[in-house]
Design a protein around this motif. Sequence first.
Motif, mmCIF file in Angstrom:
data_model
loop_
_atom_site.group_PDB
_atom_site.id
_atom_site.type_symbol
_atom_site.label_atom_id
_atom_site.label_comp_id
_atom_site.label_asym_id
_atom_site.label_seq_id
_atom_site.Cartn_x
_atom_site.Cartn_y
_atom_site.Cartn_z
ATOM 1 N N GLU A 76 11.117 3.068 -2.893
ATOM 2 C CA GLU A 76 11.564 4.343 -2.437
ATOM 3 C C GLU A 76 10.682 5.057 -1.350
ATOM 4 O OE1 GLU A 76 14.555 5.866 -3.329
ATOM 5 O OE2 GLU A 76 14.797 3.642 -4.157
ATOM 6 N N ALA A 77 9.219 4.846 -1.601
ATOM 7 C CA ALA A 77 8.530 5.722 -0.643
ATOM 8 C C ALA A 77 8.677 4.933 0.690
ATOM 9 C CB ALA A 77 7.125 5.527 -1.081
ATOM 10 N N ARG A 78 8.959 3.689 0.887
ATOM 11 C CA ARG A 78 8.977 2.987 2.053
ATOM 12 C C ARG A 78 10.241 3.430 2.944
ATOM 13 N NH1 ARG A 78 8.773 -1.756 0.161
ATOM 14 N NH2 ARG A 78 6.516 -1.740 0.378
ATOM 15 N N LYS A 79 11.421 3.514 2.093
ATOM 16 C CA LYS A 79 12.861 4.099 2.665
ATOM 17 C C LYS A 79 12.770 5.475 3.224
ATOM 18 C CE LYS A 79 15.721 1.116 -0.434
ATOM 19 N NZ LYS A 79 16.544 1.189 -1.578
ATOM 20 N N GLN A 80 11.540 6.263 2.827
ATOM 21 C CA GLN A 80 11.574 7.551 3.216
ATOM 22 C C GLN A 80 10.968 7.798 4.247
ATOM 23 O OE1 GLN A 80 9.924 10.006 -0.046
ATOM 24 N NE2 GLN A 80 11.626 9.530 -1.543
ATOM 25 N N GLU A 81 10.160 6.610 5.096
ATOM 26 C CA GLU A 81 9.533 6.936 6.071
ATOM 27 C C GLU A 81 10.556 6.321 7.179
ATOM 28 O OE1 GLU A 81 6.000 4.604 6.391
ATOM 29 O OE2 GLU A 81 5.057 5.476 4.468
ATOM 30 N N ALA A 82 10.935 7.335 7.806
ATOM 31 C CA ALA A 82 12.016 7.403 8.806
ATOM 32 C C ALA A 82 11.825 6.323 9.780
ATOM 33 C CB ALA A 82 11.954 8.519 9.793
ATOM 34 N N GLY A 83 12.920 5.228 10.090
ATOM 35 C CA GLY A 83 13.147 4.324 11.279
ATOM 36 C C GLY A 83 12.267 3.067 10.551
ATOM 37 N N GLU A 84 12.017 2.987 9.119
ATOM 38 C CA GLU A 84 11.263 1.613 8.892
ATOM 39 C C GLU A 84 12.371 0.894 8.027
ATOM 40 O OE1 GLU A 84 8.337 0.166 9.669
ATOM 41 O OE2 GLU A 84 7.834 1.978 11.025
ATOM 42 N N MET A 95 4.245 -5.461 -1.247
ATOM 43 C CA MET A 95 4.713 -4.488 -1.890
ATOM 44 C C MET A 95 4.088 -3.150 -1.351
ATOM 45 S SD MET A 95 7.507 -5.176 -2.961
ATOM 46 C CE MET A 95 7.676 -3.750 -3.604
ATOM 47 N N GLU A 96 2.879 -3.352 -0.626
ATOM 48 C CA GLU A 96 2.152 -1.925 -0.096
ATOM 49 C C GLU A 96 2.988 -1.303 0.448
ATOM 50 O OE1 GLU A 96 1.423 -5.179 0.138
ATOM 51 O OE2 GLU A 96 -0.829 -5.453 -0.345
ATOM 52 N N VAL A 97 3.139 0.158 0.626
ATOM 53 C CA VAL A 97 3.955 1.038 1.094
ATOM 54 C C VAL A 97 3.621 1.184 2.678
ATOM 55 C CG1 VAL A 97 4.639 3.398 1.310
ATOM 56 C CG2 VAL A 97 4.509 2.380 -0.830
ATOM 57 N N HIS A 98 2.301 1.073 3.122
ATOM 58 C CA HIS A 98 2.000 1.515 4.412
ATOM 59 C C HIS A 98 2.065 0.323 5.347
ATOM 60 C CE1 HIS A 98 1.739 5.752 3.297
ATOM 61 N NE2 HIS A 98 1.067 5.319 2.084
ATOM 62 N N LEU A 99 2.195 -0.766 4.670
ATOM 63 C CA LEU A 99 1.934 -2.095 5.389
ATOM 64 C C LEU A 99 3.399 -2.433 6.308
ATOM 65 C CD1 LEU A 99 -0.198 -4.527 3.725
ATOM 66 C CD2 LEU A 99 -0.979 -2.906 5.235
ATOM 67 N N ARG A 100 3.363 -3.046 7.441
ATOM 68 C CA ARG A 100 4.600 -3.076 8.252
ATOM 69 C C ARG A 100 4.610 -4.609 8.256
ATOM 70 N NH1 ARG A 100 5.276 0.805 6.665
ATOM 71 N NH2 ARG A 100 5.094 2.926 7.258
ATOM 72 N N ALA A 101 5.559 -5.116 8.245
ATOM 73 C CA ALA A 101 5.834 -6.790 8.307
ATOM 74 C C ALA A 101 6.868 -6.977 9.476
ATOM 75 C CB ALA A 101 6.761 -7.250 6.946
ATOM 76 N N PHE A 102 6.625 -8.372 9.896
ATOM 77 C CA PHE A 102 7.434 -9.053 10.797
ATOM 78 C C PHE A 102 8.557 -9.689 10.139
ATOM 79 C CE2 PHE A 102 3.518 -9.016 12.895
ATOM 80 C CZ PHE A 102 3.637 -8.481 14.223
#
Length: 348
Positions: free
Chosen positions: A287-295, A49-56
């Motif tokens: 919600e914070a993750r959705k606001q990061e464009a393109g993610e 659930m960490e906002v700034h981590l990107r997953a595969f």
Amino acid sequence: MPPWHPESLAARLPFLRRRARLAAETRAFLAARGYTEVETPALVPVPGMEVHLRAFRSAFRPHLGAGRPATLWLRTSPELALKRLLVGGAGRVFELARVWRNGELSPRHAPEFTMLEWYAPGLGLDGLMDETEALLRSVCPTVVAHAGVTTDLGQAFERLTMAEAFRRHCNGLDILATVDAASAEGGAAALHEAARAAGLALPPGLGWEDAFFHLVLTHVEPAIGRGRATFLTHWPAPQAALARRDPADPRAALRFELFVAGLEIANAFDELTDPAEQRLRFTRDVEARKQEAGEEGWEVDEDFLAALAHGMPAGSGIALGFDRLAMLASGAQAIGQVLWLPIAIPAD
């Protein structure tokens, strides 16, 4: 040379053999303290659930037996799975887990790496710091070094609150004064004003979190975990993640990170057990993750919240970067030296 080439492997082999011994020593240390080694799924509906981590991202496509198509992810941490086991009554558990974080590649980062996590019902954060300190002394040389920074593990580890770290290394700035205790949110304007008053430069327009990390990375981290190891404790509440807030001061969270030889090697929480509070935090994270464009992202982990509502015992847990621990134990200066076959990423 490719990493499988005999000359390449020979150069890494002393570090890799030390890594193998380290794994055995770590297992023995935790087993002696009553922990059970477990294995949890690497392919999951919610990777973390960490906002700034990107997953595969992956997918399940049924072709044998039951099931329907579903999006799945490679986990960024085994944390949510291990906590489910605490709910089930597994007691003290640990896992040497393969985890994946998309986009992370540097001398200290790899997109696929090993995380050592252990969780102890009934153990407070002070007890977990004692245990972590004992583990490092048990499996590492007394003196460790990385990138020219040397730490003597024979000295008592420093325990430094984030508030004191800011006072000491950010010209007296009161970081907790920029946090709203009721909402556990940071005020960007308040932090920018506090930084100006302390004579510290901040790039204009940063939100509270980005401004906070700018100050930590610029002023705090370079000053800690050097001559002796440092536990950086009691993080501001906006950085609570899955940690309980401090009952004595709700502006702070019961969380620590461990710094050794200039490396951040572990992150730990006195675990949040309140499902309503956890749902609020997860919802904000989504919600914070959705606001990061393109993610592309994922929704709240409802199954984990159901487990939490069933009742997770109070306790604490820690995630320790095992590859970084192997670097310290072996003297390696880059993460690729302690990986048997470093992942092949196309060059620029």
